[in-house]
Design an enzyme around this catalytic site. Structure first.
Site, mmCIF file in Angstrom:
data_model
loop_
_atom_site.group_PDB
_atom_site.id
_atom_site.type_symbol
_atom_site.label_atom_id
_atom_site.label_comp_id
_atom_site.label_asym_id
_atom_site.label_seq_id
_atom_site.Cartn_x
_atom_site.Cartn_y
_atom_site.Cartn_z
ATOM 1 N NE ARG A 172 -3.797 0.249 2.293
ATOM 2 C CZ ARG A 172 -4.591 0.664 3.279
ATOM 3 N NH1 ARG A 172 -4.621 -0.010 4.428
ATOM 4 N NH2 ARG A 172 -5.326 1.749 3.160
ATOM 5 C CB CYS A 230 -2.037 3.525 9.568
ATOM 6 S SG CYS A 230 -3.433 4.036 10.623
#
Length: 275
Positions: A172, A230
């Site tokens: 990611r 995050c």
């Protein structure tokens, strides 16, 4: 104070004359709600706290899990029996992310004595209960600011002047996949530091020395300031906790990638380089 507690230590404290307030924060991203699992069985005395409804505000421009309203958060904690002078232990199913979010919120809001059950419910070897406790209402009143917090501009600046860690999975960060948010990639200047590398195969945190070595290799001990983000500010709290175990104070960018990527004017980097 060590911010984590073992299952053995928790069992001893729960049998003492002054047991800690115990919060069950079971939660999975995209998974079933945690309340049915709590009702099926939880550590005796634990009060269930809903991450989506009680540890976060409504999703929107501030991200998928923005910080909750401070007054409402305080009311939730008081209903759970949290007092200003109580010890508090949080746990989840074992991943540790949700428990760390509760830990971070309480510590940020000024509570001095909060720990996370290392390994979560999976580490517990005692009996489980299906009783729903009715704790005496606590007196905890949040006073935010005890832990450092970043907004989007602060995260962008820190990526240039200090060390900003991206706690998501490496793919990611690199922008190869993005299963949740609309845009793939990372904040320019951030370094990849997946949360999964903070724990062993059982989900327990690595020893403090191992964590310190990990974060030193990432540049944390030389940086004037360290921050973490995050996807939505949940797993990043776990990384802030890991840094705390290692003796490194870090700021949380609560809006994280879900807030950052929602604004098309903010830059996006891809690839393994910090950008």
């Amino acid at each position: 104070m060590n911010p984590i507690i073992s299952a053995t230590e928790l069992a001893i404290e729960l049998s003492s004359e002054r047991p800690p307030v115990l919060l069950d924060v079971r939660y999975q991203v995209g998974g079933p709600p945690g309340r049915p699992a709590y009702d099926t069985g939880h550590i005796p005395g634990a009060v269930y706290v809903d991450l989506d409804a009680e540890l976060a505000g409504p999703p929107g421009a501030g991200g998928r899990h923005p910080l909750p309203d401070v007054a409402e958060f305080g009311a939730v904690m008081r209903r759970a029996g949290v007092r200003a002078d109580s010890r508090v232990v949080t746990y989840d199913g074992g991943q540790g992310w949700a428990a760390a979010r509760a830990w971070w919120l309480l510590r940020w809001a000024g509570h001095p004595d909060v720990r996370v059950l290392d390994g979560g419910l999976a580490a517990w070897r005692g009996e489980l209960s299906t009783d729903t406790p009715t704790p005496v209402t606590g007196d905890f009143t949040p006073e935010p600011g005890a832990l450092p917090l970043l907004d989007a501009d602060g995260a962008a600046a820190l990526a240039r002047t200090g060390l900003l860690l991206d706690a998501r999975a490496g793919e990611r960060y690199r922008g190869e996949v993005e299963p949740i948010d609309k845009v793939a990639g990372h904040i320019p200047g951030a370094a990849s530091a997946p949360t999964t590398e903070n724990v062993d195969e059982s989900g327990r945190f690595l020893p403090a020395g191992a964590l310190a070595a990990r974060f030193k290799a990432l540049g944390a001990t030389d940086a004037p300031e360290v921050g973490v983000y995050c996807g939505s500010g949940v797993s990043a709290a776990h990384e802030v906790l890991a840094l705390e175990i290692a003796g490194i104070r870090a700021a949380l960018y609560a809006g994280s990638w879900s807030e950052w990527s929602s604004d098309p004017t903010r830059p996006v980097a891809k690839g393994a380089a910090r950008g």
